[in-house]
Structures are given as structure tokens and as C-alpha cells.
Design a protein around this motif. Structure first.
Motif, PDB file in Angstrom:
ATOM      1  N   GLY A 406       0.802  -1.232   0.000  1.00  0.00           N
ATOM      2  CA  GLY A 406       0.000   0.000   0.000  1.00  0.00           C
ATOM      3  C   GLY A 406       0.827   1.270   0.000  1.00  0.00           C
ATOM      4  O   GLY A 406       0.333   2.358   0.332  1.00  0.00           O
ATOM      5  N   PHE A 407       2.091   1.166  -0.405  1.00  0.00           N
ATOM      6  CA  PHE A 407       2.989   2.313  -0.311  1.00  0.00           C
ATOM      7  C   PHE A 407       2.530   3.495  -1.164  1.00  0.00           C
ATOM      8  O   PHE A 407       2.624   4.657  -0.740  1.00  0.00           O
ATOM      9  CB  PHE A 407       4.408   1.911  -0.725  1.00  0.00           C
ATOM     10  CG  PHE A 407       5.388   3.049  -0.670  1.00  0.00           C
ATOM     11  CD1 PHE A 407       5.891   3.478   0.541  1.00  0.00           C
ATOM     12  CD2 PHE A 407       5.785   3.700  -1.823  1.00  0.00           C
ATOM     13  CE1 PHE A 407       6.782   4.539   0.605  1.00  0.00           C
ATOM     14  CE2 PHE A 407       6.680   4.759  -1.773  1.00  0.00           C
ATOM     15  CZ  PHE A 407       7.179   5.173  -0.559  1.00  0.00           C
ATOM     16  N   THR A 408       2.036   3.247  -2.376  1.00  0.00           N
ATOM     17  CA  THR A 408       1.639   4.339  -3.271  1.00  0.00           C
ATOM     18  C   THR A 408       0.490   5.147  -2.677  1.00  0.00           C
ATOM     19  O   THR A 408       0.495   6.390  -2.717  1.00  0.00           O
ATOM     20  CB  THR A 408       1.224   3.788  -4.647  1.00  0.00           C
ATOM     21  OG1 THR A 408       2.326   3.076  -5.214  1.00  0.00           O
ATOM     22  CG2 THR A 408       0.825   4.920  -5.584  1.00  0.00           C
ATOM     23  N   VAL A 409      -0.489   4.485  -2.110  1.00  0.00           N
ATOM     24  CA  VAL A 409      -1.605   5.183  -1.459  1.00  0.00           C
ATOM     25  C   VAL A 409      -1.089   6.036  -0.306  1.00  0.00           C
ATOM     26  O   VAL A 409      -1.476   7.202  -0.139  1.00  0.00           O
ATOM     27  CB  VAL A 409      -2.659   4.174  -0.942  1.00  0.00           C
ATOM     28  CG1 VAL A 409      -3.746   4.892  -0.149  1.00  0.00           C
ATOM     29  CG2 VAL A 409      -3.273   3.404  -2.109  1.00  0.00           C
ATOM     30  N   ALA A 410      -0.193   5.465   0.488  1.00  0.00           N
ATOM     31  CA  ALA A 410       0.389   6.203   1.614  1.00  0.00           C
ATOM     32  C   ALA A 410       1.156   7.426   1.122  1.00  0.00           C
ATOM     33  O   ALA A 410       1.104   8.502   1.743  1.00  0.00           O
ATOM     34  CB  ALA A 410       1.314   5.291   2.419  1.00  0.00           C
ATOM     35  N   ALA A 411       1.844   7.289  -0.018  1.00  0.00           N
ATOM     36  CA  ALA A 411       2.626   8.397  -0.560  1.00  0.00           C
ATOM     37  C   ALA A 411       1.729   9.569  -0.964  1.00  0.00           C
ATOM     38  O   ALA A 411       2.070  10.735  -0.731  1.00  0.00           O
ATOM     39  CB  ALA A 411       3.442   7.922  -1.765  1.00  0.00           C
ATOM     40  N   TYR A 412       0.589   9.286  -1.566  1.00  0.00           N
ATOM     41  CA  TYR A 412      -0.345  10.363  -1.932  1.00  0.00           C
ATOM     42  C   TYR A 412      -0.869  11.078  -0.684  1.00  0.00           C
ATOM     43  O   TYR A 412      -1.082  12.298  -0.688  1.00  0.00           O
ATOM     44  CB  TYR A 412      -1.501   9.811  -2.763  1.00  0.00           C
ATOM     45  CG  TYR A 412      -1.153   9.609  -4.223  1.00  0.00           C
ATOM     46  CD1 TYR A 412      -0.825  10.694  -5.024  1.00  0.00           C
ATOM     47  CD2 TYR A 412      -1.159   8.333  -4.799  1.00  0.00           C
ATOM     48  CE1 TYR A 412      -0.495  10.519  -6.368  1.00  0.00           C
ATOM     49  CE2 TYR A 412      -0.822   8.144  -6.129  1.00  0.00           C
ATOM     50  CZ  TYR A 412      -0.495   9.243  -6.916  1.00  0.00           C
ATOM     51  OH  TYR A 412      -0.166   9.067  -8.235  1.00  0.00           O
ATOM     52  N   CYS A 413      -1.071  10.332   0.387  1.00  0.00           N
ATOM     53  CA  CYS A 413      -1.483  10.951   1.656  1.00  0.00           C
ATOM     54  C   CYS A 413      -0.400  11.901   2.160  1.00  0.00           C
ATOM     55  O   CYS A 413      -0.694  12.992   2.657  1.00  0.00           O
ATOM     56  CB  CYS A 413      -1.751   9.879   2.713  1.00  0.00           C
ATOM     57  SG  CYS A 413      -3.167   8.818   2.382  1.00  0.00           S
ATOM     58  N   MET A 414       0.866  11.486   2.029  1.00  0.00           N
ATOM     59  CA  MET A 414       1.983  12.326   2.457  1.00  0.00           C
ATOM     60  C   MET A 414       2.021  13.633   1.663  1.00  0.00           C
ATOM     61  O   MET A 414       2.240  14.720   2.219  1.00  0.00           O
ATOM     62  CB  MET A 414       3.311  11.581   2.262  1.00  0.00           C
ATOM     63  CG  MET A 414       3.404  10.238   2.961  1.00  0.00           C
ATOM     64  SD  MET A 414       3.256  10.348   4.748  1.00  0.00           S
ATOM     65  CE  MET A 414       3.924   8.763   5.243  1.00  0.00           C
ATOM     66  N   ILE A 415       1.822  13.551   0.361  1.00  0.00           N
ATOM     67  CA  ILE A 415       1.844  14.753  -0.488  1.00  0.00           C
ATOM     68  C   ILE A 415       0.766  15.727  -0.057  1.00  0.00           C
ATOM     69  O   ILE A 415       1.006  16.943   0.056  1.00  0.00           O
ATOM     70  CB  ILE A 415       1.677  14.368  -1.973  1.00  0.00           C
ATOM     71  CG1 ILE A 415       2.910  13.587  -2.454  1.00  0.00           C
ATOM     72  CG2 ILE A 415       1.456  15.606  -2.832  1.00  0.00           C
ATOM     73  CD1 ILE A 415       2.760  12.989  -3.847  1.00  0.00           C
ATOM     74  N   ALA A 416      -0.428  15.236   0.210  1.00  0.00           N
ATOM     75  CA  ALA A 416      -1.536  16.097   0.629  1.00  0.00           C
ATOM     76  C   ALA A 416      -1.215  16.813   1.937  1.00  0.00           C
ATOM     77  O   ALA A 416      -1.487  18.016   2.094  1.00  0.00           O
ATOM     78  CB  ALA A 416      -2.813  15.270   0.777  1.00  0.00           C
ATOM     79  N   LEU A 417      -0.634  16.097   2.885  1.00  0.00           N
ATOM     80  CA  LEU A 417      -0.284  16.692   4.176  1.00  0.00           C
ATOM     81  C   LEU A 417       0.765  17.787   4.009  1.00  0.00           C
ATOM     82  O   LEU A 417       0.667  18.863   4.626  1.00  0.00           O
ATOM     83  CB  LEU A 417       0.244  15.608   5.115  1.00  0.00           C
ATOM     84  CG  LEU A 417      -0.794  14.602   5.630  1.00  0.00           C
ATOM     85  CD1 LEU A 417      -0.101  13.405   6.275  1.00  0.00           C
ATOM     86  CD2 LEU A 417      -1.746  15.266   6.626  1.00  0.00           C
ATOM     87  N   LEU A 418       1.765  17.551   3.169  1.00  0.00           N
ATOM     88  CA  LEU A 418       2.818  18.540   2.951  1.00  0.00           C
ATOM     89  C   LEU A 418       2.291  19.790   2.256  1.00  0.00           C
ATOM     90  O   LEU A 418       2.740  20.911   2.543  1.00  0.00           O
ATOM     91  CB  LEU A 418       3.961  17.922   2.136  1.00  0.00           C
ATOM     92  CG  LEU A 418       4.757  16.826   2.850  1.00  0.00           C
ATOM     93  CD1 LEU A 418       5.697  16.130   1.874  1.00  0.00           C
ATOM     94  CD2 LEU A 418       5.536  17.392   4.030  1.00  0.00           C
ATOM     95  N   VAL A 419       1.347  19.632   1.359  1.00  0.00           N
ATOM     96  CA  VAL A 419       0.740  20.782   0.683  1.00  0.00           C
ATOM     97  C   VAL A 419       0.006  21.673   1.692  1.00  0.00           C
ATOM     98  O   VAL A 419       0.088  22.897   1.646  1.00  0.00           O
ATOM     99  CB  VAL A 419      -0.220  20.314  -0.434  1.00  0.00           C
ATOM    100  CG1 VAL A 419      -1.071  21.483  -0.944  1.00  0.00           C
ATOM    101  CG2 VAL A 419       0.559  19.695  -1.584  1.00  0.00           C
ATOM    102  N   ILE A 420      -0.699  21.054   2.627  1.00  0.00           N
ATOM    103  CA  ILE A 420      -1.403  21.825   3.666  1.00  0.00           C
ATOM    104  C   ILE A 420      -0.392  22.630   4.495  1.00  0.00           C
ATOM    105  O   ILE A 420      -0.593  23.825   4.765  1.00  0.00           O
ATOM    106  CB  ILE A 420      -2.209  20.884   4.584  1.00  0.00           C
ATOM    107  CG1 ILE A 420      -3.353  20.238   3.802  1.00  0.00           C
ATOM    108  CG2 ILE A 420      -2.774  21.661   5.784  1.00  0.00           C
ATOM    109  CD1 ILE A 420      -4.064  19.136   4.567  1.00  0.00           C
ATOM    110  N   SER A 421       0.698  21.996   4.903  1.00  0.00           N
ATOM    111  CA  SER A 421       1.723  22.684   5.686  1.00  0.00           C
ATOM    112  C   SER A 421       2.303  23.866   4.913  1.00  0.00           C
ATOM    113  O   SER A 421       2.535  24.945   5.480  1.00  0.00           O
ATOM    114  CB  SER A 421       2.846  21.710   6.069  1.00  0.00           C
ATOM    115  OG  SER A 421       3.785  22.322   6.917  1.00  0.00           O
ATOM    116  N   LEU A 422       2.527  23.675   3.617  1.00  0.00           N
ATOM    117  CA  LEU A 422       3.069  24.740   2.773  1.00  0.00           C
ATOM    118  C   LEU A 422       2.117  25.929   2.693  1.00  0.00           C
ATOM    119  O   LEU A 422       2.517  27.082   2.909  1.00  0.00           O
ATOM    120  CB  LEU A 422       3.349  24.191   1.367  1.00  0.00           C
ATOM    121  CG  LEU A 422       3.705  25.227   0.283  1.00  0.00           C
ATOM    122  CD1 LEU A 422       4.995  25.950   0.639  1.00  0.00           C
ATOM    123  CD2 LEU A 422       3.824  24.553  -1.078  1.00  0.00           C
TER     124      LEU A 422
END
Length: 449
Positions: A406-422
Motif C-alpha cells: 500500500g505504499f503508493t496510497v500512503a505516498a499520496y497521503c503524504m503529499i496532501a499533508l505537505l501541501v497543507i503545511s506549505l
């Protein structure tokens, strides 16, 4: 000049707390597969170790306790006793022979880490000159990078197949006898790495307990006494939550730090494991990649320390998060199964780590609150962030799967979180560079603070 040198010395002494914080996380991560084999742990067992460790819940519990204790009894109070708790937790890990004992060791160590962090960032800012506050916070962050780098190097030297593993075998058999299983011998490499943290903690405790109390805390305490103000813990919590400016600041800082830390906490604990399972590299290769990444983090943080007090905070903050997002986009597009993708990710994640939101959370967290509840506010935010990171660690373990499916799904979650922080950090970036802490507090909270 004497004051500048004094603040640098105290910064280095206090920064050892960050070394021990990150060192405890990475020591657990680098030896995760060894403990898994030795104790027969599942992925959910690993998730629980992350959940209660210095990476998450343990630190969260410690932070909310330590923050308000530092405001009530002083920063020096924390430095006098806290690392004794850390040494106890590490000793439990070193001696662990079953999962409950290992879990308990991770929890006690995590609580100590949490207790120390708010006091450390607060003390560094309060003892720094106006034009060196950012630099000193960066030095603290460099210590946070040195910890993993040193621990990973030790882990590779002592790991099965490492240059010093023959010595590890001799130590294991001397302590446990010749009947030890292969897995029992192998896990001694992790025990020895944790012992190195015990030694550093003992040295740091001796340095920190000799520090002078924060003059700004003493002044705030004296002013409160003169006004006849209640300085109890419950009162401090009540004041923090009743002040609209303080509440808004907590929401802002907790948001930018939480969304980044949900990603960073997973990488801090699971990264070598991810490289091995999803990336298909050996434990030694995973640790080398992680070690080089931390060397990049330290180098970039050193560069940032030279410019942070002279350059736009918004610019540095934005750069760091754009690189972080790029790292995860590459791992999704290029893939985690190839050497090129893994190395690009490791290098880019290292660059962002040197200009990460954690630097600005530590800096702004001490700048945007008055001395009377400065450490308590940071402890509260750290509690929120590490507590939710603990829950996310369990969720991530389930999304990721036993073998990284499930790494790819987890990676998309990471991108979304980083965008919010930015986005949140870019819009709400405060203007505090080059200003005295007292002036910032009076502007935001009024003369009574």
C-alpha cells in the motif's frame, strides 16, 4: 562577545536533548528488523512501538507535562532531573527480553524526550541574542540531525555483517552464553547502540544540570509575584486557553507542524524498514542511504543557520516544503522499487530536512508566546502533534501492509499533508526576525504579559 559565547555554549549543552530525541527514534528504527526477528513481532507490533515511542505518544505525554513544569518551576528544573528518566528508559530497552519490556522502555524514553523538548527550545530562544536566535535554533536542529547520523553509523558497524559484528558476537556470548540463538546474538547490535545513547545522556545530564536559570523566566516569575498573580499549573493552562491570540497561535503552529510531522514521524521510524520491504534493498544499504540523508540534513541546516537571521523566513520555509513535495512526487512517479527513485528521494528529503517546518515551529513557538506560558504552549502543541502522529503511525502501518503493497496510497497521503503545511505556513508566516522576545510579547498580548 562574552554573552554571545555564553549563549552558544548553553545552546550546545541544551541541544544534546535533540540528539537524544532523534537518536532514540532512529536507534529503534535501525534495529527494528533485528527486534522483529528476535521477538517474533508483526507489523502491528512495530506500529505499537512507534505509537508509544519518542516518535509519538511517549513524547506527547512528556511534552504536555514538561512544558507546564518548565513554566512553573523553571527551565533548570527540567535539566536537573529529566535525563535520569531517559537513562532509565534506555536501560529497559537494553535489557529487554520480551515485547512488553521493550514497549515499556520505548514509552519511558519517549516521555523523557517529550519533557525535555519544550524546555530546550524555550531556553535556547530566551538565552539567545536577538540576531542569533534563528542561528541557535538551527544549531539545535543540527544536533537533531547528528543523532540519527551517528546512530546509523554505529548501527551499520555493529549490524550482522558489519565491521564490528565480531566484537558484538563476543559481547553477546559473554553475557548470554554460547547457547544464544542467531537472532538473540544479532539483536545485541541494537542493544549496544542504545547503550551509546545511555552514555551520551549521562554526559548531557552532567552538563545541563549546571546551566543557569533563564533570566527571562526569572523576570516573568518576579513580575507575576509582584502583581500577586497565581502561578499554579491550572492557572497557566487557563490563561493559555482564555487568550484568543494564544489560541490562534497554537492552531497555526500546530497545523504547520502536525501536517509535516505526520510525514516526518513515519519516515523517522519506518524509513529503513520501508527501504527494505518496499524498495527491496538490504538492511545495510537502507541504513547507508538513511545515514547519507542525515548528513545532507546537517549540511543544509548549517547553511540555513548562516542566513536565517538575515533572510526572509517565508522564503526558506517555502523552499523546504516545495522540495519535500517534490521528493514524494518523484517516489510516486519514478517508483520506490528502483535505486534511482530511492536515491533521489533520500537526497531531496535530506535537503528539505535542513529547512524543515520543525526549525520554524521551534523558532516561532518560542517567539510568539510570552515567557509566563511559553514552554507550556509548546508542550501543548507538541502533545497534539506527537499524539496524532502516534495514531497516524498505526494507520500508516495498516495502509502500508505487511510487505509494502500500500505504499503508493500512503505516498499520496503524504503529499496532501505537505501541501497543507506549505499553504498555511506561507499565508500565516509571522514577522518576528530581529525583534526582542519581550517586544513581540507586548505587541501581541499587551503590557501585562
Amino acid at each position: 562577545m562574552a554573552k554571545k559565547e555564553g549563549s552558544l555554549r548553553s545552546t550546545i549543552a541544551v541541544s544534546l536533548t535533540n540528539y537524544l530525541d532523534a537518536g532514540a527514534i532512529v536507534a529503534g528504527a535501525s534495529g527494528l528488523s533485528l527486534w522483529q526477528n528476535y521477538l517474533g513481532l508483526t507489523e502491528m507490533h512495530l506500529g505499537w512501538l512507534n505509537f508509544i515511542s519518542a516518535n509519538c505518544l511517549g513524547a506527547a505525554i512528556g511534552a504536555i507535562i514538561g512544558g507546564f513544569l518548565a513554566d512553573k518551576f523553571g527551565r533548570k528544573f527540567i535539566y536537573t532531573y529529566n535525563l535520569l528518566v531517559y537513562m532509565l528508559g534506555v536501560a529497559l530497552i537494553i535489557c529487554s527480553v520480551n515485547f512488553p519490556m521493550l514497549l515499556c522502555g520505548f514509552l519511558v524514553t519517549g516521555i523523557s524526550v517529550g519533557i525535555g523538548v519544550p524546555a530546550s527550545w524555550t531556553y535556547i530562544s530566551e538565552s539567545s541574542e536577538v540576531n542569533n536566535r534563528g542561528r541557535n535554533i538551527c544549531i539545535s536542529q543540527m544536533s537533531w540531525g547528528f543523532g540519527p547520523m551517528v546512530i546509523l553509523l554505529l548501527g551499520m558497524l555493529f549490524a550482522p555483517g558489519g565491521y564490528l559484528f565480531g566484537w558484538v558476537e563476543n559481547v553477546a556470548h559473554a553475557i548470554g552464553g554460547d547457547a544464544l540463538s542467531t537472532n538473540a546474538v544479532n539483536v545485541f547490535s541494537s542493544r549496544i547502540v542504545f547503550f551509546s545513547l545511555f552514555v551520551v545522556a549521562f554526559i548531557a545530564w552532567n552538563l545541563q544540570r549546571k546551566l543557569d536559570e533563564s533570566s527571562e523566566w526569572k523576570a516573568a516569575k518576579a513580575a507575576a509575584k509582584e502583581r500577586g498573580e497565581d502561578t499554579g499549573l491550572l492557572h497557566a493552562i487557563g490563561v493559555l486557553f482564555s487568550n484568543k491570540t494564544a489560541v490562534r497561535t497554537v492552531i497555526f503552529l500546530a497545523t504547520i507542524y502536525l501536517t509535516w510531522n505526520l510525514v516526518a514521524s513515519v519516515m523517522g521510524f519506518f524509513q529503513p524498514h520501508i527501504y527494505e520491504t518496499a524498495g527491496g534493498v538490504s538492511n545495510e544499504q537502507a541504513n547507508w542511504m538513511n545515514c547519507i540523508q542525515w548528513a545532507i540534513i546537517v549540511s543544509v541546516t548549517f547553511f540555513v543557520s548562516k542566513i536565517i537571521d538575515k533572510t526572509s523566513h517565508k522564503g526558506i520555509y517555502t523552499f523546504g516544503l516545495l522540495v519535500a513535495i517534490l521528493a514524494w512526487v518523484i517516489i510516486v512517479t519514478v517508483g520506490v522499487n528502483g535505486t534511482v527513485g530511492l536515491w533521489l528521494f533520500a537526497v531531496l528529503w535530506g535537503i528539505q530536512g535542513g529547512a524543515s517546518p520543525q526549525i520554524f515551529y521551534a523558532l516561532w513557538g518560542s517567539e510568539l508566546f510570552p515567557a509566563k506560558f511559553r514552554a507550556g504552549a509548546q508542550g501543548l502543541m507538541f502533545f497534539i502533534v506527537r499524539g496524532l502522529s502516534a495514531v497516524w503511525g498505526l494507520v500508516f502501518a495498516r495502509i502500508y501492509g505487511e510487505h509494502g503493497e500500500g505504499f503508493t496510497v500512503a505516498a499520496y497521503c503524504m503529499i496532501a499533508l505537505l501541501v497543507i503545511s506549505l499553504v498555511v505556513g506561507y499565508i500565516c508566516c509571522p514577522n518576528t526576525r530581529g525583534r526582542k522576545l519581550d517586544d513581540i510579547a507586548k505587541e501581541r498580548y499587551g503590557e501585562e504579559y
